[in-house]
Scaffold this motif. Structure first.
Motif, PDB file in Angstrom:
ATOM      1  N   LEU A 119       0.070   7.852  11.593  1.00 25.11           N
ATOM      2  CA  LEU A 119      -1.048   6.905  11.579  1.00 25.11           C
ATOM      3  C   LEU A 119      -1.849   7.058  10.287  1.00 25.11           C
ATOM      4  O   LEU A 119      -2.195   6.066   9.628  1.00 25.11           O
ATOM      5  N   ALA A 120      -2.127   8.303   9.923  1.00 22.73           N
ATOM      6  CA  ALA A 120      -2.890   8.543   8.690  1.00 22.73           C
ATOM      7  C   ALA A 120      -2.126   8.002   7.484  1.00 22.73           C
ATOM      8  O   ALA A 120      -2.692   7.356   6.604  1.00 22.73           O
ATOM      9  N   TYR A 121      -0.809   8.231   7.487  1.00 21.03           N
ATOM     10  CA  TYR A 121       0.050   7.794   6.383  1.00 21.03           C
ATOM     11  C   TYR A 121      -0.031   6.282   6.214  1.00 21.03           C
ATOM     12  O   TYR A 121      -0.278   5.767   5.121  1.00 21.03           O
ATOM     13  N   LEU A 122       0.197   5.558   7.321  1.00 21.99           N
ATOM     14  CA  LEU A 122       0.237   4.093   7.208  1.00 21.99           C
ATOM     15  C   LEU A 122      -1.155   3.520   6.930  1.00 21.99           C
ATOM     16  O   LEU A 122      -1.298   2.561   6.159  1.00 21.99           O
ATOM     17  N   TYR A 123      -2.159   4.117   7.556  1.00 23.58           N
ATOM     18  CA  TYR A 123      -3.504   3.548   7.405  1.00 23.58           C
ATOM     19  C   TYR A 123      -3.992   3.674   5.960  1.00 23.58           C
ATOM     20  O   TYR A 123      -4.474   2.708   5.378  1.00 23.58           O
ATOM     21  N   VAL A 124      -3.833   4.871   5.403  1.00 20.15           N
ATOM     22  CA  VAL A 124      -4.316   5.097   4.032  1.00 20.15           C
ATOM     23  C   VAL A 124      -3.484   4.279   3.031  1.00 20.15           C
ATOM     24  O   VAL A 124      -4.022   3.643   2.132  1.00 20.15           O
ATOM     25  N   GLY A 125      -2.163   4.292   3.228  1.00 22.09           N
ATOM     26  CA  GLY A 125      -1.296   3.522   2.321  1.00 22.09           C
ATOM     27  C   GLY A 125      -1.641   2.051   2.351  1.00 22.09           C
ATOM     28  O   GLY A 125      -1.761   1.397   1.305  1.00 22.09           O
ATOM     29  N   ASN A 126      -1.821   1.518   3.565  1.00 22.73           N
ATOM     30  CA  ASN A 126      -2.133   0.095   3.683  1.00 22.73           C
ATOM     31  C   ASN A 126      -3.504  -0.227   3.083  1.00 22.73           C
ATOM     32  O   ASN A 126      -3.676  -1.259   2.418  1.00 22.73           O
ATOM     33  N   ALA A 127      -4.474   0.660   3.300  1.00 22.92           N
ATOM     34  CA  ALA A 127      -5.824   0.409   2.772  1.00 22.92           C
ATOM     35  C   ALA A 127      -5.795   0.312   1.247  1.00 22.92           C
ATOM     36  O   ALA A 127      -6.363  -0.605   0.652  1.00 22.92           O
ATOM     37  N   PHE A 128      -5.101   1.233   0.606  1.00 19.96           N
ATOM     38  CA  PHE A 128      -5.052   1.206  -0.862  1.00 19.96           C
ATOM     39  C   PHE A 128      -4.139   0.104  -1.377  1.00 19.96           C
ATOM     40  O   PHE A 128      -4.320  -0.377  -2.504  1.00 19.96           O
ATOM     41  N   PHE A 129      -3.183  -0.313  -0.549  1.00 19.33           N
ATOM     42  CA  PHE A 129      -2.330  -1.428  -0.981  1.00 19.33           C
ATOM     43  C   PHE A 129      -3.159  -2.691  -1.181  1.00 19.33           C
ATOM     44  O   PHE A 129      -2.814  -3.554  -1.990  1.00 19.33           O
ATOM     45  N   MET A 130      -4.270  -2.789  -0.441  1.00 23.22           N
ATOM     46  CA  MET A 130      -5.125  -3.980  -0.568  1.00 23.22           C
ATOM     47  C   MET A 130      -5.594  -4.177  -2.010  1.00 23.22           C
ATOM     48  O   MET A 130      -5.793  -5.311  -2.453  1.00 23.22           O
ATOM     49  N   LEU A 131      -5.787  -3.065  -2.727  1.00 22.45           N
ATOM     50  CA  LEU A 131      -6.194  -3.185  -4.136  1.00 22.45           C
ATOM     51  C   LEU A 131      -5.112  -3.917  -4.932  1.00 22.45           C
ATOM     52  O   LEU A 131      -5.407  -4.804  -5.742  1.00 22.45           O
ATOM     53  N   ILE A 132      -3.872  -3.544  -4.659  1.00 22.92           N
ATOM     54  CA  ILE A 132      -2.749  -4.163  -5.376  1.00 22.92           C
ATOM     55  C   ILE A 132      -2.611  -5.625  -4.956  1.00 22.92           C
ATOM     56  O   ILE A 132      -2.538  -6.525  -5.790  1.00 22.92           O
ATOM     57  N   ALA A 133      -2.574  -5.836  -3.638  1.00 28.01           N
ATOM     58  CA  ALA A 133      -2.297  -7.183  -3.121  1.00 28.01           C
ATOM     59  C   ALA A 133      -3.346  -8.180  -3.580  1.00 28.01           C
ATOM     60  O   ALA A 133      -3.020  -9.249  -4.119  1.00 28.01           O
ATOM     61  N   GLN A 134      -4.611  -7.831  -3.388  1.00 29.44           N
ATOM     62  CA  GLN A 134      -5.665  -8.796  -3.698  1.00 29.44           C
ATOM     63  C   GLN A 134      -5.757  -9.054  -5.195  1.00 29.44           C
ATOM     64  O   GLN A 134      -5.999 -10.177  -5.614  1.00 29.44           O
ATOM     65  N   THR A 135      -5.560  -8.016  -5.995  1.00 30.93           N
ATOM     66  CA  THR A 135      -5.688  -8.213  -7.433  1.00 30.93           C
ATOM     67  C   THR A 135      -4.497  -9.000  -7.981  1.00 30.93           C
ATOM     68  O   THR A 135      -4.681  -9.970  -8.723  1.00 30.93           O
ATOM     69  N   LEU A 136      -3.290  -8.609  -7.590  1.00 31.91           N
ATOM     70  CA  LEU A 136      -2.119  -9.290  -8.148  1.00 31.91           C
ATOM     71  C   LEU A 136      -2.016 -10.737  -7.678  1.00 31.91           C
ATOM     72  O   LEU A 136      -1.637 -11.622  -8.444  1.00 31.91           O
ATOM     73  N   PHE A 137      -2.350 -10.971  -6.422  1.00 33.34           N
ATOM     74  CA  PHE A 137      -2.290 -12.348  -5.918  1.00 33.34           C
ATOM     75  C   PHE A 137      -3.257 -13.236  -6.699  1.00 33.34           C
ATOM     76  O   PHE A 137      -2.924 -14.347  -7.102  1.00 33.34           O
TER      77      PHE A 137
END
Lengths: 270, 271
Positions: free
Chosen positions: B55-73
C-alpha cells in the motif's frame, strides 16, 4: 418539425466524425495506445497483488467503457464550447434544424469512432493479457451496453447544453470528470466495495450501473461483487436515459435563449 | 523577467476562471480521485486490509506520479494553445523575450501547482497510515531531479509540437503513460515481462521513483532497484535530465528555424 431536415443534420454532423476516424490513422493509433498504457499498468498492478484473474478483466471492461465516457466528455459535452471557440457555433444556431439533431449526429459519429477503439482494447485484452469473457446472456448484455451508451450520451448532451455559455470552466469541468468519476463509478473494481450509499449516489452516472451489470454478466465467477441485479440495473438505466434526453432538450432550449439574451453565444477565449 | 511573467501567466490561465478556493479544490480533486481509485483496487483485493508495504509503495508512487502526469499533459498542449486556440504565438515571438524561457516558466508553474496537490496527497496518506520516514535532504533531491527531467522531457515535446497540428496532449499523455507503466511507480518492476525490464532501467523515471521511495519511505523495497545505491539513483536521472535539457534546447533552435521558414508561427488548423 421537419423530420427529413433533422435526419440530414444528424447524418451531416456524424459524417465528419466517421470519415475523420478513418481518414486519420494516427488518431486511431494514439487513441488505442493511450488507454492501453494505463490499462496495462492497472493489470500489472492487480498481478502484483495476486488478484483473481477476473479482476484483470474488470480493468479491460473499465477501459472499454472509459473510452466511451471520454468521448462523452470531450466529444459531446465540451463540443459546443469548442464550436464557440472556433466560430462554428453561430452557424449551427443560424441553421434551421434542431440543435438536438446536431448533438445526435455528434453522438452517432463519436460512438462509431469510439467503438473501433473499444474493440481494439478488447482484442488486446484477450490476446495479450489473456482475459476470458464469458458471454452467458448475450441479449441482456447487448441491451445493457446499448442503454448505457444511450444514457451516457444523453448525459453528454445535457452537459453540452450547460457548457454552451461557459468558457474555460467547461474544459476544467471535463478534466474534473475523469479520475474522480473513475473512482466513484468503480472503473476497475466492483462499485459495491464503496458501500451501498456511495454506490447508490454514483448510480446517477450511467457508467456505474452499466459497468456493474456488464461485470456480472461477463465474469459470472465474480457475480457476488454485483451491486444490484442486472435486470434491475437495465430498468434504472432505461429510466435514466429518458430523463437525460428530456433534460438535455429542455436545458438546450433554456441555455440557448439565455445565451441569445446575454450575448454570450459568440464570446471566445473567456 | 520573461520567466516570472510566464509563470504568472500560467497561474492566471490555470486559476482565474474561478474563485481561488474553487481552484484549490479543483487542483487537488483529480490527483485525489486517482489515488482513491488505486486504494480502492487494493482494498478490494486484500479483502479490506489496509496496510503493508504494498500500500505504501503504490500510494507514494502514484502521488509523485501526479507531478509527471499533470506537467507533461499540460506541456503537450501549451504550444498548440498559444498558436491555435488563443492565437498569440506570433505576438509572443515578436515580444522582447525568449519563447524557450517562456515555456520553462509556464512548465515550472504547472509543476509547482501539481506540487500542492502532491502535498495534499501526502497529508491524506497519514489517514491511510502510510509509514512515512522522510529524509528531507533526499526529498529536496527528488524535487530538483524530478523538475529537471520532467521539464526536460516536456520542453522536448514542446519543440516537436511547434511542427505538428495536433496530438499535443496525446504525446504528453503517452510519455506520462510510459513512465507510469514501465517505471515501477505502482508495482514492482519484477512483475513486468523480462524483456521490458531492460527498457525500464533505461528510463530516468525508474530511478526517480526509487529515489522517491528512499526519500519518503526511508528505504527501497523494490528488489531490482534496491541493487542501486542512493547516489546512483540521484546521479543517473540527473545526468539524463541534463542531456534532455540540452537536447530540448538544441531541438528548439532547429524547430524554431523550421517553423519560421515554413511560416507555421500563425498556423491555425482548427483541430
Amino acid at each position: 418539425m421537419n423530420i427529413m431536415l433533422n435526419l440530414r443534420a444528424v447524418r451531416g454532423r456524424a459524417y465528419p466524425r466517421v470519415i475523420g476516424a478513418l481518414r486519420e490513422p494516427s488518431w486511431m493509433l494514439w487513441e488505442v495506445v493511450l488507454p492501453m498504457l494505463s490499462i496495462a499498468a492497472f493489470i500489472y498492478f492487480y498481478r502484483s497483488l495476486n488478484a483473481p484473474k477476473e479482476f484483470e478483466g474488470f480493468v479491460v471492461l473499465g477501459g472499454v467503457m472509459t473510452t466511451y465516457w471520454l468521448n462523452v466528455l470531450w466529444g459531446m459535452a465540451s463540443q459546443f464550447y469548442w464550436e464557440k471557440e472556433t466560430g462554428n457555433l453561430q452557424l449551427y444556431l443560424a441553421a434551421p434544424m434542431s440543435k438536438m439533431s446536431i448533438l445526435a449526429g455528434m453522438a452517432l459519429g463519436g460512438i462509431f469512432g469510439t467503438t473501433v477503439r473499444a474493440v481494439s482494447i478488447i482484442f488486446i485484452g484477450v490476446f495479450v493479457f489473456e482475459i476470458s469473457f464469458v458471454i452467458s446472456h448475450p441479449f441482456l448484455l447487448v441491451a445493457i451496453f446499448m442503454v448505457t451508451l444511450l444514457a451516457m450520451y444523453g448525459m453528454g448532451m445535457m452537459f453540452a447544453s450547460l457548457y454552451l455559455l461557459w468558457g474555460r470552466e467547461a474544459w476544467n469541468m471535463n478534466a474534473l470528470f475523469q479520475e474522480p468519476i473513475y473512482f466513484i463509478t468503480g472503473q476497475n473494481f466492483p462499485v459495491k466495495a464503496l458501500g451501498p450509499t456511495v454506490a447508490m449516489a454514483a448510480s446517477v452516472i450511467p457508467l456505474t450501473l452499466g459497468l456493474d451489470a456488464m461485470r456480472q454478466l461477463l465474469f459470472p465467477e465474480a457475480a457476488g461483487w454485483g451491486f444490484l441485479d442486472p435486470m434491475l440495473e437495465l430498468g434504472i438505466l432505461c429510466v435514466s436515459a429518458v430523463i437525460m434526453l428530456v433534460m438535455a432538450r429542455q436545458l438546450l432550449a433554456f441555455m440557448e435563449r439565455k445565451g441569445r439574451e446575454t450575448g454570450k453565444l459568440t464570446m471566445r477565449w473567456q | 523577467m520573461s520567466l516570472k511573467s510566464s509563470m504568472w501567466l500560467q497561474y492566471q490561465i490555470d486559476a482565474n476562471w474561478t474563485r481561488p478556493l474553487v481552484f484549490v479544490v479543483y487542483n487537488i480533486l483529480r490527483p485525489v480521485g486517482a489515488a482513491l481509485l488505486l486504494v480502492a483496487m487494493f482494498y478490494v483485493v486484500t479483502g479490506g486490509y489496509m496496510g503493508g508495504g504494498s500500500l505504501a509503495y503504490l500510494y507514494v508512487g502514484n502521488a509523485f506520479f501526479m507531478l509527471i502526469a499533470q506537467t507533461l499533459f499540460f506541456v503537450g498542449w501549451v504550444v498548440h494553445d498559444d498558436r491555435e486556440h488563443y492565437q498569440v504565438l506570433k505576438y509572443l515571438y515578436i515580444s522582447p523575450m525568449s519563447y524557450f524561457k517562456y515555456l520553462i516558466g509556464r512548465t515550472a508553474m504547472r509543476f509547482l501547482l501539481s506540487g500542492f496537490a502532491l502535498m495534499v496527497l501526502i497529508v491524506l496518506g497519514y489517514l491511510l497510515r502510510i509509514p512515512y520516514r522522510i529524509d528531507w535532504l533526499l526529498l529536496v533531491a527528488v524535487f530538483l531531479v524530478g523538475w529537471a527531467f520532467i521539464v526536460g522531457a516536456g520542453l522536448l515535446l514542446s519543440g516537436i509540437n511547434m511542427l505538428t497540428a495536433r496530438h499535443g496532449g496525446a504525446v504528453g499523455e503517452a510519455l506520462a503513460g510510459i513512465f507510469y507503466l514501465l517505471s515501477g511507480a505502482i508495482f514492482p518492476l519484477s512483475i513486468l515481462p523480462q524483456w521490458v525490464r531492460g527498457f525500464s532501467l533505461a528510463l530516468p523515471s525508474t530511478y526517480w521513483f526509487s529515489l522517491v521511495r528512499r526519500a519518503v519511505l526511508g528505504a527501497e523495497s523494490e528488489e531490482v532497484m534496491a541493487q542501486f545505491t542512493t547516489l546512483q539513483v540521484v546521479l543517473y536521472p540527473m545526468a539524463i535530465s541534463m542531456v534532455l535539457l540540452g537536447l530540448s534546447y538544441l531541438s528548439f533552435l532547429g524547430v524554431d528555424h523550421l517553423t519560421r521558414k515554413k511560416g507555421m508561427l500563425d498556423m491555425t488548423t482548427t483541430y
